[in-house]
Design a protein around this motif. Structure first.
Motif, PDB file in Angstrom:
ATOM      1  N   VAL A  71      -1.323  -9.660 -14.464  1.00 40.85           N
ATOM      2  CA  VAL A  71      -1.528 -10.714 -13.849  1.00 40.85           C
ATOM      3  C   VAL A  71      -1.769 -11.761 -15.679  1.00 40.85           C
ATOM      4  N   CYS A  72      -2.819 -10.769 -15.774  1.00 36.70           N
ATOM      5  CA  CYS A  72      -3.428 -10.901 -16.946  1.00 36.70           C
ATOM      6  C   CYS A  72      -2.675 -11.402 -18.579  1.00 36.70           C
ATOM      7  N   PHE A  73      -1.717 -10.412 -18.567  1.00 42.68           N
ATOM      8  CA  PHE A  73      -0.689  -9.818 -19.640  1.00 42.68           C
ATOM      9  C   PHE A  73       0.247 -11.389 -18.976  1.00 42.68           C
ATOM     10  N   LEU A  74       0.451 -11.406 -18.023  1.00 38.01           N
ATOM     11  CA  LEU A  74       1.532 -12.690 -17.957  1.00 38.01           C
ATOM     12  C   LEU A  74       0.567 -14.356 -18.409  1.00 38.01           C
ATOM     13  N   LEU A  75      -0.058 -14.579 -17.653  1.00 38.87           N
ATOM     14  CA  LEU A  75      -0.834 -15.506 -18.009  1.00 38.87           C
ATOM     15  C   LEU A  75      -1.548 -16.001 -19.755  1.00 38.87           C
ATOM     16  N   MET A  76      -1.795 -15.236 -20.089  1.00 39.23           N
ATOM     17  CA  MET A  76      -1.822 -15.236 -22.250  1.00 39.23           C
ATOM     18  C   MET A  76      -0.775 -16.326 -22.886  1.00 39.23           C
ATOM     19  N   PRO A  77       0.366 -15.835 -22.831  1.00 42.88           N
ATOM     20  CA  PRO A  77       1.066 -17.038 -22.878  1.00 42.88           C
ATOM     21  C   PRO A  77       0.524 -18.576 -22.448  1.00 42.88           C
ATOM     22  N   HIS A  78       0.240 -19.578 -21.303  1.00 41.74           N
ATOM     23  CA  HIS A  78       0.140 -20.170 -21.298  1.00 41.74           C
ATOM     24  C   HIS A  78      -1.384 -20.847 -21.416  1.00 41.74           C
ATOM     25  N   VAL A 107       4.745  -7.722 -15.961  1.00 39.16           N
ATOM     26  CA  VAL A 107       5.636  -6.411 -15.653  1.00 39.16           C
ATOM     27  C   VAL A 107       5.425  -5.121 -15.817  1.00 39.16           C
ATOM     28  N   LEU A 108       5.584  -4.573 -16.580  1.00 34.98           N
ATOM     29  CA  LEU A 108       4.993  -3.146 -17.040  1.00 34.98           C
ATOM     30  C   LEU A 108       4.119  -2.890 -15.777  1.00 34.98           C
ATOM     31  N   MET A 109       2.344  -3.967 -16.040  1.00 36.55           N
ATOM     32  CA  MET A 109       1.812  -3.401 -15.211  1.00 36.55           C
ATOM     33  C   MET A 109       1.245  -3.267 -13.987  1.00 36.55           C
ATOM     34  N   LEU A 110       1.945  -4.483 -13.384  1.00 33.37           N
ATOM     35  CA  LEU A 110       2.332  -4.366 -11.804  1.00 33.37           C
ATOM     36  C   LEU A 110       3.618  -3.724 -11.440  1.00 33.37           C
ATOM     37  N   ILE A 111       4.223  -2.702 -12.221  1.00 29.66           N
ATOM     38  CA  ILE A 111       5.304  -1.733 -11.409  1.00 29.66           C
ATOM     39  C   ILE A 111       3.833  -0.645 -11.664  1.00 29.66           C
ATOM     40  N   VAL A 112       2.983  -0.307 -12.320  1.00 29.36           N
ATOM     41  CA  VAL A 112       2.052   0.452 -12.471  1.00 29.36           C
ATOM     42  C   VAL A 112       1.621   0.384 -11.137  1.00 29.36           C
ATOM     43  N   ALA A 113       0.949  -0.520 -10.841  1.00 31.32           N
ATOM     44  CA  ALA A 113      -0.126  -0.629  -9.414  1.00 31.32           C
ATOM     45  C   ALA A 113       0.981  -0.484  -8.357  1.00 31.32           C
ATOM     46  N   VAL A 114       2.355  -0.366  -8.190  1.00 35.88           N
ATOM     47  CA  VAL A 114       3.290  -0.327  -7.194  1.00 35.88           C
ATOM     48  C   VAL A 114       2.897   1.208  -7.100  1.00 35.88           C
ATOM     49  N   ALA A 115       3.150   1.857  -8.798  1.00 33.28           N
ATOM     50  CA  ALA A 115       3.613   2.903  -8.699  1.00 33.28           C
ATOM     51  C   ALA A 115       2.474   3.743  -8.059  1.00 33.28           C
ATOM     52  N   SER A 116       1.052   3.514  -8.590  1.00 32.37           N
ATOM     53  CA  SER A 116       0.848   3.808  -7.989  1.00 32.37           C
ATOM     54  C   SER A 116      -0.307   4.255  -6.808  1.00 32.37           C
ATOM     55  N   LEU A 117       0.439   3.692  -5.668  1.00 34.67           N
ATOM     56  CA  LEU A 117      -0.131   4.007  -4.617  1.00 34.67           C
ATOM     57  C   LEU A 117       1.191   4.496  -3.589  1.00 34.67           C
ATOM     58  N   VAL A 118       2.605   4.483  -4.044  1.00 30.03           N
ATOM     59  CA  VAL A 118       3.410   5.838  -3.541  1.00 30.03           C
ATOM     60  C   VAL A 118       3.336   7.359  -4.226  1.00 30.03           C
ATOM     61  N   LEU A 119       3.023   7.249  -5.391  1.00 30.97           N
ATOM     62  CA  LEU A 119       2.530   8.192  -5.423  1.00 30.97           C
ATOM     63  C   LEU A 119       2.143   9.285  -5.087  1.00 30.97           C
ATOM     64  N   TYR A 120       1.692  10.530  -5.249  1.00 31.19           N
ATOM     65  CA  TYR A 120       0.263  11.501  -5.356  1.00 31.19           C
ATOM     66  C   TYR A 120      -0.846  11.649  -5.914  1.00 31.19           C
ATOM     67  N   VAL A 121      -1.547  10.740  -5.373  1.00 32.17           N
ATOM     68  CA  VAL A 121      -3.268  11.326  -6.496  1.00 32.17           C
ATOM     69  C   VAL A 121      -3.835  11.666  -5.853  1.00 32.17           C
ATOM     70  N   PRO A 122      -4.385  12.498  -6.436  1.00 36.84           N
ATOM     71  CA  PRO A 122      -5.551  13.633  -5.838  1.00 36.84           C
ATOM     72  C   PRO A 122      -6.956  13.275  -5.797  1.00 36.84           C
ATOM     73  N   LYS A 123      -7.239  12.666  -4.123  1.00 38.48           N
ATOM     74  CA  LYS A 123      -8.326  12.064  -3.709  1.00 38.48           C
ATOM     75  C   LYS A 123      -9.842  13.261  -4.051  1.00 38.48           C
ATOM     76  N   THR A 124      -9.454  14.682  -4.144  1.00 36.46           N
ATOM     77  CA  THR A 124     -10.197  15.406  -4.453  1.00 36.46           C
ATOM     78  C   THR A 124     -10.471  16.084  -5.947  1.00 36.46           C
ATOM     79  N   GLY A 125     -11.723  16.704  -6.580  1.00 32.57           N
ATOM     80  CA  GLY A 125     -11.688  17.129  -7.290  1.00 32.57           C
ATOM     81  C   GLY A 125     -11.838  16.438  -9.295  1.00 32.57           C
ATOM     82  N   LEU A 126     -12.471  15.013  -8.128  1.00 30.30           N
ATOM     83  CA  LEU A 126     -12.606  14.096  -8.938  1.00 30.30           C
ATOM     84  C   LEU A 126     -14.328  13.753  -9.242  1.00 30.30           C
TER      85      LEU A 126
END
Length: 377
Positions: free
Chosen positions: A67-74, A149-168
């Protein structure tokens, strides 16, 4: 990382010309999000721990960054742009710190995992420059919008891809990172060169686009192409460096790579096209040799249960380098430009940064830090 370097080729057209600011304030613009990164990198992980849902935290941070990137030109004025740039840096480092901790949580083959992360970061950095330069040649709006747009895609991808919740492991604020340096002194070497690497890159990305545009009349696309030659070479060589690091001392590779990198960096401001492109390839090769070992050593030398803290220190050291690099280079240019031409001033600025890294690497090699047994100081 692609959106971050997508801004570099348009520094002159979007910031310097678009907001009618000096070279120094153009450098400050680039450093603004690094200030936020330095301040927020140590605490980003601990916030995620409190949420208990790293996947959700990663998605939120990436989405707000977009969102920050999208707002910068304005933005209506330079002050507003600077404020948004700072906020963007906080969200960006939050996402990056968590991703590094996730990669560092891999117990069975941590060095290889960090090598893959290093290659991914490098390719993101490398692709951002030519793509941002090409789009910036049309309009800076396109470069910044793509990043959003790319960072928004990353946001969506992080919700559907596997992210370990242990070992961190639990990430801690700056005080814990400093305590870790006392407990694990072997981390000091990779942290030092993580800082120096980003410090010199901060010099380069803030100074080279303006130097190339003013001295060689480069378009944003040409600027992006030269930066891509640097970064893509680095990215392509990272997998080979990972394999090489299994056979050679990681510390030795770091120091010798830094020595060669520093020498070529110091002379890059005095080389004209087309020879300048050769310098970009050499800088990329040397960068790969020193970058992968800093990641690996930061993960390997972390005490058990403190990988996240160690990687938080790594990102903090890098963020501090990125923060101070553009600021110091801008201040040096402002000082030198009183006596020398703009082209010569930028050449001397790059000479200073490259000499600093090469001299330190040579000193540590002479002192015997090229062996693993003397890798702490």
């Amino acid at each position: 990382m692609l959106p971050v370097t997508g801004v570099v080729p348009i520094l002159k057209t979007f910031v310097m010309d678009g907001f009618a600011v000096s070279e120094f304030w153009t450098h400050v613009f680039f450093a603004a999000n690094m200030l936020a990164a330095f301040l927020f990198a140590p605490i980003a992980g601990s916030i995620a721990d409190r949420f208990g849902k790293p996947q959700v935290f990663l998605a939120i941070a990436a989405a707000l960054d977009g969102v920050c990137f999208l707002l910068m030109p304005h933005m209506p004025d330079f002050a507003s742009l600077m404020a948004l740039r700072f906020i963007e840096g906080a969200f960006h480092i939050a996402a990056l710190s968590l991703l590094l901790a996730i990669a560092g949580a891999e117990q069975t083959n941590r060095s290889a995992a960090m090598g893959i992360v290093g290659a991914a970061i490098t390719f993101g950095v490398a692709l951002g420059s030519p793509i941002g330069g090409y789009l910036g040649s049309i309009s800076p709006l396109y470069s910044l919008s793509l990043g959003g747009v790319l960072m928004l895609i990353v946001a969506v991808a992080s919700l559907v891809l596997y992210v370990p919740k242990t070992g961190l492991s639990r990430r801690q604020p700056l005080g814990e990172i400093l305590k870790l340096l006392v407990r694990a002194p072997r981390l000091r070497l990779p942290y030092l060169f993580a800082f120096l690497d980003r410090f010199t890159v901060g010099f380069f990305v803030a100074s080279f686009p303006i130097l190339a545009a003013t001295a060689y009349d480069f378009s944003p696309g040409q600027i992006g192409g030269h930066i891509a030659a640097f970064m893509l070479t680095m990215g392509l060589l990272c997998p080979f460096v990972v394999k090489l690091s299994k056979k050679m001392s990681q510390t030795q590779m770091l120091l010798w790579g830094s020595l060669v990198y520093g020498i070529f960096f110091a002379t890059s401001g005095f080389v004209s096209p087309p020879t300048l492109m050769v310098w970009m390839f050499v800088l990329g090769a040397a960068s790969a040799v020193m970058f992968i070992p800093t990641l690996q050593l930061s993960a390997d030398h972390a005490p058990d249960g403190h990988v996240g803290t160690s990687m938080g220190g790594f990102t903090s050291a890098g963020a501090l380098g990125f923060l101070t690099g553009p600021l110091v280079s801008g201040a040096l240019f402002s000082l030198l430009s009183h006596w020398f031409s703009s082209t010569l001033s930028y050449g001397l600025v790059l000479l200073f940064a490259g000499t600093l890294e090469s001299v330190l690497a040579a000193y540590l090699l002479v002192r015997g830090y090229a062996t693993e047994k003397t890798a702490s100081f």
